[in-house]
Design an enzyme around this catalytic site. Structure first.
Site, short mmCIF file in Angstrom:
data_model
loop_
_atom_site.label_atom_id
_atom_site.label_comp_id
_atom_site.label_asym_id
_atom_site.label_seq_id
_atom_site.Cartn_x
_atom_site.Cartn_y
_atom_site.Cartn_z
N ASP A 188 0.76 -1.28 0.01
CA ASP A 188 0.05 -0.03 0.15
C ASP A 188 0.84 1.22 -0.05
OD1 ASP A 188 -1.61 2.10 0.62
OD2 ASP A 188 -2.74 1.02 2.12
N GLU B 149 1.30 1.39 13.53
CA GLU B 149 0.53 1.32 12.69
C GLU B 149 -0.80 0.61 13.24
OE1 GLU B 149 -2.17 0.06 10.85
OE2 GLU B 149 -1.14 -0.46 8.99
N GLU C 54 -10.58 -3.54 15.10
CA GLU C 54 -9.46 -4.65 15.77
C GLU C 54 -9.17 -4.04 16.95
OE1 GLU C 54 -6.55 -5.29 12.53
OE2 GLU C 54 -7.92 -5.99 11.11
#
Length: 361
Positions: free
Chosen positions: A34, A126, A135
């Protein structure tokens, strides 16, 4: 949700160590590739090298160690790269093969359980799921702050902002409604199953839709935001919070739901870098998110829609969201319960092709 929607994987995959490792390494590869995510992190860290030079850094959930490498590139004296999973072995191999053992030390273990020989000047991580909070990795980021960060130390990223706006998307609405159509059958081999239709509709519309969302789905120029300051937020502030909104509608349409995304902010002494997952920005592996109402609202241009999204952490490493929306002054309202952990992925389109013109009338 098991009654109307099959699980994505069987128990065999969940209990297969090789399968788990394959999933981990594939996930790491997807994140590394990404370019928006990885490039922005490097720019934020290396572009603020004055903050990192000669400092001690903690990388929380290091994965392959890429953020630890960025901290070293920025001049960090020492980087502790913490990883609970077997990806720690991958990170250690990369550190050794790149000759960075003198700077980067990989620590395998849960952050809550490990000890470090010193406090750190900066924490990098991150810890982000889609819609910022899915999450619930931010909680570990905050534990790291409270346990290891020196007073006045820096957090990279510094803050995250959830952004929401009203949308119209008839094709997606009809798709979700059609999934429940079977349960309206009055004669299925002599059995009337229609008593289950309403429950089926509720379950399908409780899914969060993850994928690219085009700007022409939006029916207002207004957005509402909720910012999480990672330097000050508490566990309580992450467990439950609300995003109130008040939107002036700009086009006559059906309001099928709420569109949402997030921005990450890196506030360094040299550069303030923002990673945005907005529909106006290049696509990322987080995409955007659509939260749909099973009972949409018909809205006219200039009308005001007000309401709230109530987030509550759950034991699925995610959140339940209770949405309320009302046409201001009319008493006409709709509600929807969302299980953020139950995602439907509509992500195979390029952002430029993810179009849906407002259903004006």
């Amino acid at each position: 949700m098991a009654m109307f929607r099959a699980a994505a994987e069987g128990d065999g995959a969940a209990n297969n160590p090789f399968s788990q490792y394959y999933q981990q390494i594939t996930h790491q590869q997807n994140m590394l590739q990404d370019a928006v995510r990885t490039g922005t992190y490097q720019r934020a860290i290396v572009g603020n090298s004055a903050d990192f030079r000669g400092k001690v850094v903690l990388d929380v959930g290091t994965g392959t160690g890429i953020l630890a490498f960025f901290a070293a590139q920025a001049g960090a004296r020492k980087v502790y790269a913490v990883e609970a999973s077997d990806m720690a072995d991958v990170a250690r191999k990369l550190v050794e093969s790149n000759g960075m053992q003198a700077v980067i030390e990989v620590v395998k273990g849960k952050l809550e359980d490990i000890t470090l020989p010193e406090k750190v000047d900066i924490i990098v991580s991150e810890p982000i799921g889609f819609l910022l909070v899915h999450e619930r990795m931010l909680e570990t980021y905050i534990v790291a702050r409270d346990k290891f960060l020196k007073p006045g130390g820096a957090m990279y990223p510094t803050a995250g902002t959830i952004v929401v706006t009203p949308i119209t998307c008839d094709a997606l609405y009809q798709e979700q409604l059609a999934k429940a159509a079977f349960w309206s059958t009055a004669d299925f081999y002599g059995v009337n199953v229609s008593s289950l239709w309403e429950q089926a509709v509720r379950e399908h519309f409780s899914q969060a839709i993850v994928g690219y969302m085009h700007r022409n789905m939006m029916i207002s120029q207004d957005v509402a935001t909720h910012t999480v300051d990672f330097a000050t937020v508490t566990d309580k502030g992450l467990t439950a919070f609300e995003v109130p909104f008040r939107f002036t509608v700009s086009v006559t349409a059906i309001m099928h739901g709420i569109g949402a995304w997030f921005d990450l902010s890196f506030k360094g002494s040299q550069d303030h870098v923002v990673l945005s997952t907005s529909p106006d920005c290049p696509g990322t592996h987080w995409y955007q998110c659509r939260l749909m109402f099973s009972q949409p609202l018909a809205v006219n241009a200039t009308q005001v829609v007000c309401g709230v999204l109530k987030f509550q952490a759950n034991d699925k490493f995610s959140y339940c969201i209770d949405m309320e929306a009302e046409l201001e002054g009319s008493g006409i309202k709709t509600t929807q319960h969302i299980n953020l952990q139950d995602q439907l992925y509509h992500y195979l389109q390029h952002p430029d092709s993810a179009t849906a013109m407002p259903a004006a009338y």
